[in-house]
Scaffold this motif. Structure first.
Motif, PDB file in Angstrom:
ATOM      1  N   VAL A 194      13.778  53.788  -1.331  1.00  0.00           N
ATOM      2  CA  VAL A 194      13.937  55.170  -0.895  1.00  0.00           C
ATOM      3  C   VAL A 194      14.290  56.024  -2.098  1.00  0.00           C
ATOM      4  O   VAL A 194      15.282  55.753  -2.793  1.00  0.00           O
ATOM      5  CB  VAL A 194      15.059  55.271   0.164  1.00  0.00           C
ATOM      6  CG1 VAL A 194      15.329  56.724   0.507  1.00  0.00           C
ATOM      7  CG2 VAL A 194      14.674  54.495   1.407  1.00  0.00           C
ATOM      8  N   ASN A 195      13.489  57.032  -2.338  1.00  0.00           N
ATOM      9  CA  ASN A 195      13.707  57.918  -3.471  1.00  0.00           C
ATOM     10  C   ASN A 195      14.570  59.092  -3.010  1.00  0.00           C
ATOM     11  O   ASN A 195      14.086  60.192  -2.807  1.00  0.00           O
ATOM     12  CB  ASN A 195      12.346  58.408  -3.998  1.00  0.00           C
ATOM     13  CG  ASN A 195      12.440  58.931  -5.416  1.00  0.00           C
ATOM     14  OD1 ASN A 195      13.520  58.958  -6.008  1.00  0.00           O
ATOM     15  ND2 ASN A 195      11.329  59.357  -5.972  1.00  0.00           N
ATOM     16  N   ASP A 196      15.855  58.814  -2.806  1.00  0.00           N
ATOM     17  CA  ASP A 196      16.785  59.845  -2.328  1.00  0.00           C
ATOM     18  C   ASP A 196      18.148  59.571  -2.956  1.00  0.00           C
ATOM     19  O   ASP A 196      18.668  58.453  -2.865  1.00  0.00           O
ATOM     20  CB  ASP A 196      16.873  59.792  -0.788  1.00  0.00           C
ATOM     21  CG  ASP A 196      17.949  60.705  -0.232  1.00  0.00           C
ATOM     22  OD1 ASP A 196      18.941  60.191   0.326  1.00  0.00           O
ATOM     23  OD2 ASP A 196      17.814  61.931  -0.387  1.00  0.00           O
ATOM     24  N   ALA A 197      18.699  60.590  -3.602  1.00  0.00           N
ATOM     25  CA  ALA A 197      19.935  60.397  -4.371  1.00  0.00           C
ATOM     26  C   ALA A 197      21.103  59.960  -3.490  1.00  0.00           C
ATOM     27  O   ALA A 197      21.883  59.081  -3.865  1.00  0.00           O
ATOM     28  CB  ALA A 197      20.291  61.694  -5.098  1.00  0.00           C
ATOM     29  N   THR A 198      21.224  60.562  -2.312  1.00  0.00           N
ATOM     30  CA  THR A 198      22.363  60.231  -1.443  1.00  0.00           C
ATOM     31  C   THR A 198      22.254  58.801  -0.939  1.00  0.00           C
ATOM     32  O   THR A 198      23.255  58.072  -0.866  1.00  0.00           O
ATOM     33  CB  THR A 198      22.423  61.204  -0.249  1.00  0.00           C
ATOM     34  OG1 THR A 198      22.182  62.521  -0.712  1.00  0.00           O
ATOM     35  CG2 THR A 198      23.775  61.153   0.424  1.00  0.00           C
ATOM     36  N   THR A 199      21.043  58.388  -0.627  1.00  0.00           N
ATOM     37  CA  THR A 199      20.843  57.004  -0.167  1.00  0.00           C
ATOM     38  C   THR A 199      21.228  56.040  -1.286  1.00  0.00           C
ATOM     39  O   THR A 199      21.872  55.016  -1.031  1.00  0.00           O
ATOM     40  CB  THR A 199      19.380  56.778   0.256  1.00  0.00           C
ATOM     41  OG1 THR A 199      19.027  57.714   1.270  1.00  0.00           O
ATOM     42  CG2 THR A 199      19.161  55.370   0.756  1.00  0.00           C
ATOM     43  N   ASN A 242       7.865  60.697  -8.578  1.00  0.00           N
ATOM     44  CA  ASN A 242       8.049  62.053  -9.098  1.00  0.00           C
ATOM     45  C   ASN A 242       6.802  62.585  -9.805  1.00  0.00           C
ATOM     46  O   ASN A 242       6.641  63.787  -9.969  1.00  0.00           O
ATOM     47  CB  ASN A 242       9.243  62.087 -10.071  1.00  0.00           C
ATOM     48  CG  ASN A 242      10.542  61.860  -9.330  1.00  0.00           C
ATOM     49  OD1 ASN A 242      10.640  62.118  -8.126  1.00  0.00           O
ATOM     50  ND2 ASN A 242      11.547  61.340 -10.022  1.00  0.00           N
ATOM     51  N   PHE A 262      14.625  55.567  11.958  1.00  0.00           N
ATOM     52  CA  PHE A 262      16.077  55.675  11.791  1.00  0.00           C
ATOM     53  C   PHE A 262      16.377  56.300  10.436  1.00  0.00           C
ATOM     54  O   PHE A 262      15.491  56.446   9.590  1.00  0.00           O
ATOM     55  CB  PHE A 262      16.750  54.296  11.910  1.00  0.00           C
ATOM     56  CG  PHE A 262      16.152  53.249  11.015  1.00  0.00           C
ATOM     57  CD1 PHE A 262      15.099  52.464  11.452  1.00  0.00           C
ATOM     58  CD2 PHE A 262      16.637  53.051   9.726  1.00  0.00           C
ATOM     59  CE1 PHE A 262      14.532  51.521  10.624  1.00  0.00           C
ATOM     60  CE2 PHE A 262      16.070  52.098   8.898  1.00  0.00           C
ATOM     61  CZ  PHE A 262      15.008  51.331   9.347  1.00  0.00           C
ATOM     62  N   ASN A 263      17.628  56.648  10.255  1.00  0.00           N
ATOM     63  CA  ASN A 263      18.070  57.299   9.020  1.00  0.00           C
ATOM     64  C   ASN A 263      18.472  56.236   7.991  1.00  0.00           C
ATOM     65  O   ASN A 263      19.117  55.238   8.335  1.00  0.00           O
ATOM     66  CB  ASN A 263      19.258  58.217   9.361  1.00  0.00           C
ATOM     67  CG  ASN A 263      19.816  58.918   8.157  1.00  0.00           C
ATOM     68  OD1 ASN A 263      20.655  58.380   7.445  1.00  0.00           O
ATOM     69  ND2 ASN A 263      19.346  60.116   7.897  1.00  0.00           N
ATOM     70  N   SER A 264      18.106  56.464   6.732  1.00  0.00           N
ATOM     71  CA  SER A 264      18.340  55.463   5.679  1.00  0.00           C
ATOM     72  C   SER A 264      19.828  55.177   5.487  1.00  0.00           C
ATOM     73  O   SER A 264      20.237  54.024   5.301  1.00  0.00           O
ATOM     74  CB  SER A 264      17.729  55.940   4.366  1.00  0.00           C
ATOM     75  OG  SER A 264      18.228  57.218   4.008  1.00  0.00           O
ATOM     76  N   ILE A 265      20.638  56.214   5.579  1.00  0.00           N
ATOM     77  CA  ILE A 265      22.071  56.031   5.336  1.00  0.00           C
ATOM     78  C   ILE A 265      22.732  55.329   6.532  1.00  0.00           C
ATOM     79  O   ILE A 265      23.593  54.466   6.362  1.00  0.00           O
ATOM     80  CB  ILE A 265      22.729  57.388   5.032  1.00  0.00           C
ATOM     81  CG1 ILE A 265      22.235  57.837   3.653  1.00  0.00           C
ATOM     82  CG2 ILE A 265      24.234  57.315   5.065  1.00  0.00           C
ATOM     83  CD1 ILE A 265      22.632  59.221   3.275  1.00  0.00           C
ATOM     84  N   ASP A 266      22.301  55.684   7.713  1.00  0.00           N
ATOM     85  CA  ASP A 266      22.814  54.982   8.914  1.00  0.00           C
ATOM     86  C   ASP A 266      22.543  53.486   8.793  1.00  0.00           C
ATOM     87  O   ASP A 266      23.393  52.655   9.114  1.00  0.00           O
ATOM     88  CB  ASP A 266      22.121  55.505  10.181  1.00  0.00           C
ATOM     89  CG  ASP A 266      22.604  56.882  10.578  1.00  0.00           C
ATOM     90  OD1 ASP A 266      21.967  57.507  11.440  1.00  0.00           O
ATOM     91  OD2 ASP A 266      23.625  57.334  10.008  1.00  0.00           O
ATOM     92  N   GLY A 301      13.015  51.102   3.357  1.00  0.00           N
ATOM     93  CA  GLY A 301      12.017  52.061   2.889  1.00  0.00           C
ATOM     94  C   GLY A 301      11.248  52.688   4.034  1.00  0.00           C
ATOM     95  O   GLY A 301      11.349  52.282   5.185  1.00  0.00           O
ATOM     96  N   HIS A 302      10.456  53.651   3.670  1.00  0.00           N
ATOM     97  CA  HIS A 302       9.632  54.380   4.637  1.00  0.00           C
ATOM     98  C   HIS A 302       8.309  53.638   4.800  1.00  0.00           C
ATOM     99  O   HIS A 302       7.693  53.249   3.808  1.00  0.00           O
ATOM    100  CB  HIS A 302       9.404  55.799   4.097  1.00  0.00           C
ATOM    101  CG  HIS A 302       8.443  56.595   4.900  1.00  0.00           C
ATOM    102  ND1 HIS A 302       8.727  57.073   6.148  1.00  0.00           N
ATOM    103  CD2 HIS A 302       7.174  56.988   4.630  1.00  0.00           C
ATOM    104  CE1 HIS A 302       7.685  57.730   6.601  1.00  0.00           C
ATOM    105  NE2 HIS A 302       6.730  57.710   5.711  1.00  0.00           N
ATOM    106  N   GLU A 335      23.333  56.538  -3.674  1.00  0.00           N
ATOM    107  CA  GLU A 335      24.809  56.510  -3.791  1.00  0.00           C
ATOM    108  C   GLU A 335      25.425  55.545  -2.788  1.00  0.00           C
ATOM    109  O   GLU A 335      26.310  54.755  -3.130  1.00  0.00           O
ATOM    110  CB  GLU A 335      25.357  57.899  -3.436  1.00  0.00           C
ATOM    111  CG  GLU A 335      25.587  58.816  -4.616  1.00  0.00           C
ATOM    112  CD  GLU A 335      25.978  60.209  -4.129  1.00  0.00           C
ATOM    113  OE1 GLU A 335      25.396  61.172  -4.640  1.00  0.00           O
ATOM    114  OE2 GLU A 335      26.841  60.293  -3.219  1.00  0.00           O
TER     115      GLU A 335
END
Lengths: 212, 535
Positions: free
Chosen positions: B342-347, B398, B439-443, B386-387, B349
């Motif tokens: 997953v290319n997401d900074a919060t995930t 990017n 579903f959500n990556s962080i969940d 991942g998605h 972290e």
């Protein structure tokens, strides 16, 4: 759902903007959730691992735009807070550089004089240490500010990047506000593009803020 | 003459029966060989298969072959003596012969009509079933009936055929919950009142002509078949398969209800309740809950073991076995790795925070990169977050390109690297063990952390991972016991090494200590000797 509707989720991601708001302005994020209760999943940090179903194109665009405007606002605020501090650091490093070069010059001259005379050991050591310290300081300052090698973490690069992002954020912010007032009658592709670029900037800004 | 006129009049008066949609009896002609002279007509003994319907009448076309015609041959001998053989159906279609009602509403005989100037022989290798032009359904089992071409035997055999047919019909109606005390088939009460057929027609509000009320016409018969199939499907749906009779008996036994051959309204209510509750009964009679989940390729049925924890329905016969396998699949935490695509900074972290020592972030450019990293890390049970799109993990890069990892490649990776891979992506459970929703990556990461830390078996871990927002699907490709033994041995070796080193260190320390002590005491001895000497 037409082509544009299915592209909204892919071409206008806001995950990094939401992440930035979650980290530095969670109240604003809560406000957005209250304004758009049906879009709680979209305004949640992280990403939804699955195809996002866009039921109402206009509403979807409205939510994403609102989140982007909030994120850009935060970016501008953070940039405005950080830039003076970074500038101050650069200035301080500059002064240290100047001082260390003066010391090097004096030390250099002193060494030449002292080599002619017999002086005690400690004095020779002090002069030598001063010269070395000044030289090392100079090297450090140049490295940190990026005048030797413009590395990822160099202050000069950070300053330049932050300035660049701030300018872009200002530009996107104004454009989105106008577009919103005109109820998206302008090219939707253009709006999607702005949101996407804002999302990318958000990611970079977060890295900068966290490191500095 | 008067007789012919009378027959003609009766035929004319009652011709409205033909036009009004009255269902005609299906008829059977016994197997045998029938000869027809050129342009000749031959009456043949026939048997009615539908007691309650109207008999075919004079001249009505009855050449609609419903069964038994596959091997029926018509041999035509021309004037020169040449014989040509053609299938019966072809002969009918070419209008070489006709099959018609022989007399007014007479079920005891039909007639073959030779429309050619040649002699014809019709050879039936099995009983032939015929219907009116509009008839579409065949009676089953006609080939097994013992019929005779002898008209003298027609009456006796006809009764047997009617008895057999009505018994079958009544049995079917009983299976559908229609039972009358007076429905035994015999000479005096072939038409019990109220008629079971009529009851059935009224219950399902069938739109039939008035003259067909109480008659097992085509509409009624089709509806009976439809309801029988529906009942069979319903019983199969809840785990009572095999033939319908066996399924009904098994279900009655299971519910403790004793009714002979009769699926009464109480049983229907229980069946409806079981279906509404999604019940499925295993071979041991144990009830399991099933649900339908919306998957990308449509609704699919699953066993729901717990909220959010499902087993694919096709594995029903192995349900207990799968449960046991998962309960006995142990793991050690050091064998688990969580890879984020997953290319997401919060995930990222959250990934670092939750799995500080056993995670891999997304900074890949190619499949080869990914492969190399997996090989290098040597973890044995890997969760890939991942998605998923079009059966592949997709990550936008990017530079505008996309990183793609097809799900089918995961199987290959598992085999080649000898690792377990759990695809933690949306609907990854579509074809394999994985997830059953978006579903959500962080969940997912926040749910996975305690699931890994608080369990030692895969069953426990996956159950804790599952919930309202995270649906875990188990399929027949279960997580193998790849890592546990290896990790356990590695851990034991590490512990042993530490113990050995500590032991050696302690031992060495003791040796040094005692040596020093001995040295000191020797020194003391020498010192006192010297001082003694000095004295």
């Amino acid at each position: 759902m037409g082509t544009l509707t299915s592209n909204v989720a892919k071409e206008a991601p806001i995950n990094e903007l939401v992440g930035l708001l979650n980290s530095f302005d969670p109240k604003e994020l809560k406000r957005l959730e209250a304004d758009f209760p049906d879009y709680a999943q979209l305004l949640k940090p992280g990403i939804t691992l699955g195809e996002e179903n866009v039921l109402d194109e206009k509403k979807e665009l409205e939510v994403r735009t609102a989140a982007t405007i909030a994120g850009l606002n935060l970016i501008l605020k953070k940039a405005n807070d950080s830039l003076p501090a970074i500038k101050k650091k650069l200035k301080r490093l500059n002064n240290i550089q100047f001082f260390s070069q003066i010391v090097i010059a004096i030390s250099g001259a002193s060494i030449l004089i002292f080599l002619q005379e017999k002086y005690e050991e400690p004095i020779k050591i002090i002069i030598g240490s001063l010269t070395l310290t000044a030289a090392l300081l100079s090297l450090y300052v140049q490295h940190r500010s990026g005048t030797i090698a413009m590395g990822e973490n160099s202050l000069s690069k950070v300053f330049n990047d932050l300035t660049d992002y701030k300018l872009k954020a200002e530009h996107f912010f104004q454009e989105l506000k106008i577009t919103k007032q005109l109820e998206f009658s302008a090219s939707k592709e253009h709006v999607l593009g702005i949101i996407q670029q804002s999302n990318s900037i958000s990611m970079e800004i977060k890295k900068i803020i966290e490191k500095n | 003459m008067r007789n012919i006129y009378l027959k003609f009049l009766i035929f004319f008066i009652f011709s409205f029966h033909i036009l009004s949609g009255q269902s005609f009896q299906r008829m059977a002609i016994p197997k045998g060989t029938f000869s027809l002279a050129p342009r000749g007509v031959s009456k043949v003994t026939s048997y009615c298969l539908d007691l309650t319907r109207e008999a075919p009448t004079l001249g009505i076309n009855f050449a609609n072959i419903l069964s038994g015609g596959a091997n029926a041959i018509v041999s035509i001998t021309n004037a020169a003596g040449n014989v040509s053989n053609i299938p019966l159906k072809q002969a009918i279609d070419q209008d070489l012969i006709k099959i018609e009602g022989a007399d007014l509403f007479d079920h005891t005989q039909l007639k073959f009509v030779n429309n050619t100037s040649d002699a014809i022989e019709i050879k039936l290798s099995e009983n032939l079933q015929l219907g009116s032009e509009t008839e579409k359904s065949a009676v089953k089992g006609v080939e097994k009936l013992e019929l005779s071409s002898n008209p003298d035997e027609q009456y006796v055999i006809q009764e047997k055929v009617w008895n057999l047919r009505e018994e079958e019909n009544i049995k079917q109606l009983e299976m559908l919950g229609f039972k009358e005390e007076t429905n035994s088939v015999n000479n005096s009460i072939w038409y019990p009142e109220p008629n079971l057929y009529q009851q059935f027609q009224e219950k399902f509000d069938l739109e039939i002509p008035e003259e067909n009320i109480g008659v097992l016409d085509e509409i009624t018969e089709n509806k009976i078949v439809e309801e029988i199939n529906k009942l069979q499907d319903q019983l199969t749906h809840i785990g009572f398969g095999g033939g319908l009779e066996n399924a009904i008996e098994a279900y009655k036994k299971h519910k403790g209800i004793e009714t002979e051959g009769y699926f009464n309204s109480n049983l229907y209510s229980l069946l409806k309740k079981d279906i509404d509750e999604g019940k499925f009964y295993g071979t041991n009679g144990k009830a399991h809950k099933t649900v339908h989940l919306e998957m990308p390729n449509g609704k699919e049925r699953f066993f729901e073991l717990e909220t959010g924890f499902y087993v694919r329905f096709r594995n029903g016969s192995r349900l207990e076995e799968i449960n046991k396998i998962l309960e006995n699949r142990f793991y050690l935490q050091e064998e688990i790795e969580v890879i984020s695509l997953v290319n997401d900074a919060t995930t990222t972290e959250v990934l670092r925070r939750n799995f500080p020592n056993n995670h891999m972030e997304f900074n890949l450019n190619s499949m080869q990169d990914f492969w190399q990293k997996l090989k290098k890390n040597k973890r044995k049970s890997v969760f890939i977050l991942g998605h998923i799109e079009n059966d592949a993990f997709i990550t936008p890069l990017n530079n505008g390109k996309k990183f793609s990892l097809p799900l089918k490649n995961l199987q290959r990776l598992m085999k080649e690297l000898d690792i377990n891979i759990f695809p933690l992506g949306c609907n990854s459970g579509q074809y394999t063990t994985g997830m059953g929703n978006k579903f959500n990556s962080i969940d997912a990461l926040n749910q996975l952390k305690p699931a890994v830390e608080n369990n030692s078996t895969f069953k426990g871990m996956l159950q804790d991972l599952a919930g309202e927002d995270l649906k875990v699907i188990i399929d027949d490709n279960l997580l193998e016991d790849r890592g546990y033994l290896v990790a356990k041995i590695a851990r034991q070796r590490t512990q042993a090494s530490i113990a050995t080193i500590s032991g050696i260190g302690a031992g060495a320390g003791l040796i040094i200590y005692f040596n020093n002590k001995k040295g000191d005491s020797d020194k003391d001895d020498k010192t006192s000797e010297t001082s003694d000497q000095n004295k």
